[in-house]
Design an enzyme around this catalytic site. Structure first.
Site, mmCIF file in Angstrom:
data_model
loop_
_atom_site.group_PDB
_atom_site.id
_atom_site.type_symbol
_atom_site.label_atom_id
_atom_site.label_comp_id
_atom_site.label_asym_id
_atom_site.label_seq_id
_atom_site.Cartn_x
_atom_site.Cartn_y
_atom_site.Cartn_z
ATOM 1 N N HIS A 48 29.929 40.047 53.268
ATOM 2 C CA HIS A 48 30.901 40.411 54.420
ATOM 3 C C HIS A 48 30.253 40.246 55.877
ATOM 4 O O HIS A 48 30.044 41.392 56.346
ATOM 5 C CB HIS A 48 31.627 41.791 54.014
ATOM 6 C CG HIS A 48 32.172 41.932 52.895
ATOM 7 N ND1 HIS A 48 33.592 41.648 52.613
ATOM 8 C CD2 HIS A 48 31.598 42.234 51.446
ATOM 9 C CE1 HIS A 48 34.013 41.894 51.482
ATOM 10 N NE2 HIS A 48 32.971 42.389 50.739
ATOM 11 N N ARG A 101 32.049 37.465 38.704
ATOM 12 C CA ARG A 101 32.521 38.642 39.501
ATOM 13 C C ARG A 101 31.577 39.545 39.396
ATOM 14 O O ARG A 101 30.926 40.042 38.316
ATOM 15 C CB ARG A 101 33.950 39.276 39.084
ATOM 16 C CG ARG A 101 34.919 38.127 39.486
ATOM 17 C CD ARG A 101 36.352 38.789 39.138
ATOM 18 N NE ARG A 101 36.722 39.961 39.636
ATOM 19 C CZ ARG A 101 37.665 40.716 39.230
ATOM 20 N NH1 ARG A 101 38.524 40.330 38.121
ATOM 21 N NH2 ARG A 101 37.943 41.888 39.759
ATOM 22 N N GLU A 132 31.944 40.340 58.448
ATOM 23 C CA GLU A 132 32.965 41.123 59.213
ATOM 24 C C GLU A 132 32.468 42.305 59.355
ATOM 25 O O GLU A 132 32.847 43.150 60.224
ATOM 26 C CB GLU A 132 34.158 40.750 58.918
ATOM 27 C CG GLU A 132 34.635 41.537 57.547
ATOM 28 C CD GLU A 132 34.125 41.186 56.327
ATOM 29 O OE1 GLU A 132 33.435 40.244 56.128
ATOM 30 O OE2 GLU A 132 34.610 41.688 55.446
ATOM 31 N N ILE A 173 29.275 44.064 48.442
ATOM 32 C CA ILE A 173 30.150 44.972 47.898
ATOM 33 C C ILE A 173 30.556 44.438 46.688
ATOM 34 O O ILE A 173 31.636 43.623 46.615
ATOM 35 C CB ILE A 173 31.152 45.537 48.771
ATOM 36 C CG1 ILE A 173 30.425 46.011 50.427
ATOM 37 C CG2 ILE A 173 31.924 46.719 48.384
ATOM 38 C CD1 ILE A 173 31.564 46.124 51.302
ATOM 39 N N ARG A 174 30.360 44.876 45.567
ATOM 40 C CA ARG A 174 30.751 44.363 44.437
ATOM 41 C C ARG A 174 31.039 42.815 44.270
ATOM 42 O O ARG A 174 31.877 42.117 43.815
ATOM 43 C CB ARG A 174 31.988 44.946 43.957
ATOM 44 C CG ARG A 174 32.092 46.265 43.479
ATOM 45 C CD ARG A 174 33.450 47.050 42.849
ATOM 46 N NE ARG A 174 34.414 46.881 43.804
ATOM 47 C CZ ARG A 174 35.645 46.436 43.473
ATOM 48 N NH1 ARG A 174 35.650 45.673 42.227
ATOM 49 N NH2 ARG A 174 36.503 46.137 44.465
ATOM 50 N N CYS A 197 34.096 37.359 49.827
ATOM 51 C CA CYS A 197 33.734 37.844 48.730
ATOM 52 C C CYS A 197 35.189 37.773 47.722
ATOM 53 O O CYS A 197 35.320 36.704 47.022
ATOM 54 C CB CYS A 197 33.547 39.507 48.959
ATOM 55 S SG CYS A 197 33.002 40.680 47.491
ATOM 56 N N GLY A 253 38.683 42.113 48.933
ATOM 57 C CA GLY A 253 39.663 43.151 48.278
ATOM 58 C C GLY A 253 39.383 43.030 46.847
ATOM 59 O O GLY A 253 38.380 42.977 46.191
ATOM 60 N N GLU A 254 40.757 43.032 46.241
ATOM 61 C CA GLU A 254 40.741 42.887 44.645
ATOM 62 C C GLU A 254 41.434 41.756 44.276
ATOM 63 O O GLU A 254 42.732 41.669 44.471
ATOM 64 C CB GLU A 254 41.406 44.182 44.058
ATOM 65 C CG GLU A 254 41.307 44.405 42.884
ATOM 66 C CD GLU A 254 40.018 44.425 42.470
ATOM 67 O OE1 GLU A 254 39.014 44.978 43.001
ATOM 68 O OE2 GLU A 254 39.606 43.809 41.378
ATOM 69 N N SER A 255 40.573 41.045 43.746
ATOM 70 C CA SER A 255 41.162 39.576 43.462
ATOM 71 C C SER A 255 42.203 39.510 42.292
ATOM 72 O O SER A 255 43.054 38.601 42.588
ATOM 73 C CB SER A 255 40.031 38.699 43.230
ATOM 74 O OG SER A 255 39.337 38.990 41.843
HETATM 75 N N1 GLN Z 1 35.029 42.372 42.960
HETATM 76 C C1 GLN Z 1 35.983 42.286 43.767
HETATM 77 C C2 GLN Z 1 36.897 41.503 42.935
HETATM 78 O O1 GLN Z 1 36.594 40.922 41.941
HETATM 79 C C3 GLN Z 1 35.749 41.853 44.911
HETATM 80 C C4 GLN Z 1 35.017 42.650 45.923
HETATM 81 C C5 GLN Z 1 35.062 42.365 47.157
HETATM 82 O O2 GLN Z 1 35.952 41.401 47.987
HETATM 83 N N2 GLN Z 1 34.430 43.258 48.181
HETATM 84 O O3 GLN Z 1 37.920 41.192 43.363
#
Ligand code: GLN
Length: 189
Positions: free
Chosen positions: A173, A109, A175, A137-138, A82, A50-52
């Site tokens: 990930h 990150r 999942e 993913i990112r 992630c 998600g978005e930390s």
């Molecule tokens: N880049 C996101 C973050 O810094 C993490 C990306 C993800 O959970 N897929 O929160």
């Protein structure tokens, strides 16, 4: 049977629920966790991607971060994928953002670039054979770790999976694949 929680404040928690079911956990034993009260109903917890920054602020505001810290310190198994690993880290490179400080690691990150640079490739894992397909993913990488931390996964010689007691963190990930070995591993902790 033990109940498994998936933090459902924001992010891709539903795929972890599905992966846990594929790993053999009955749906009735997989619970979403959004409040301190709901955390009290589970025996172990997954923090999804998600978005930390967003989730960190919410964990802090509603006291759920303190409650997760207390449960983890009391021995509750915890796995962050992630964003989850970023939130569990002690330090985040170049940023002053909320984290749970439950893994003695520093993370960087978005270490492989932006969303468009997302990719899938094989991760070298210890303990899980043969190697796993990692979906990045990112994704973050682990740039420093303390003596209590065991690196357990590498991608291009960068550490992308760690373990500290009953806590694990993965940059990628599992999942999002059909391979449930890491979910099984987490359930065995
Ligand atoms: N880049 C996101 C973050 O810094 C993490 C990306 C993800 O959970 N897929 O929160």
């Amino acid at each position: 049977m033990k109940k498994v929680g998936v933090l459902a404040v924001q992010g891709n928690f539903s795929l972890h629920q599905a992966a846990l079911e594929s790993a053999g956990v009955p749906a009735s034993h997989i619970l979403t966790v959004r409040t301190v009260e709901e955390l009290g109903n589970v025996d172990r917890l997954i923090i999804p991607g998600g978005e930390s920054t967003t989730v960190g602020l919410l964990l802090k505001r509603y006291g759920l971060g303190d409650a997760i810290q207390a449960r983890a310190q009391g021995g509750m198994p915890l796995w962050g994928t992630c964003m989850g690993m970023i939130l569990m880290a002690k330090a985040i490179e170049g940023r002053d953002q909320y984290s749970l400080n439950l893994l003695d690691i520093t993370v960087k990150r978005n270490a492989f670039g932006a969303q468009v640079h997302s990719f899938e490739d094989e991760v070298q894992m210890t303990g899980v054979e043969p190697n796993l397909l990692g979906v990045f993913i990112r994704a973050p990488i682990v740039t420093e770790w303390g003596s209590a931390v065991e690196p357990m996964g590498w991608y291009q010689s960068k550490v992308v999976a760690v373990k500290q007691g009953k806590r694990i963190g993965t940059s990628f990930h599992p999942e999002l694949t059909t391979d449930t070995r890491l979910h099984q591993y987490f359930l065995s902790l």
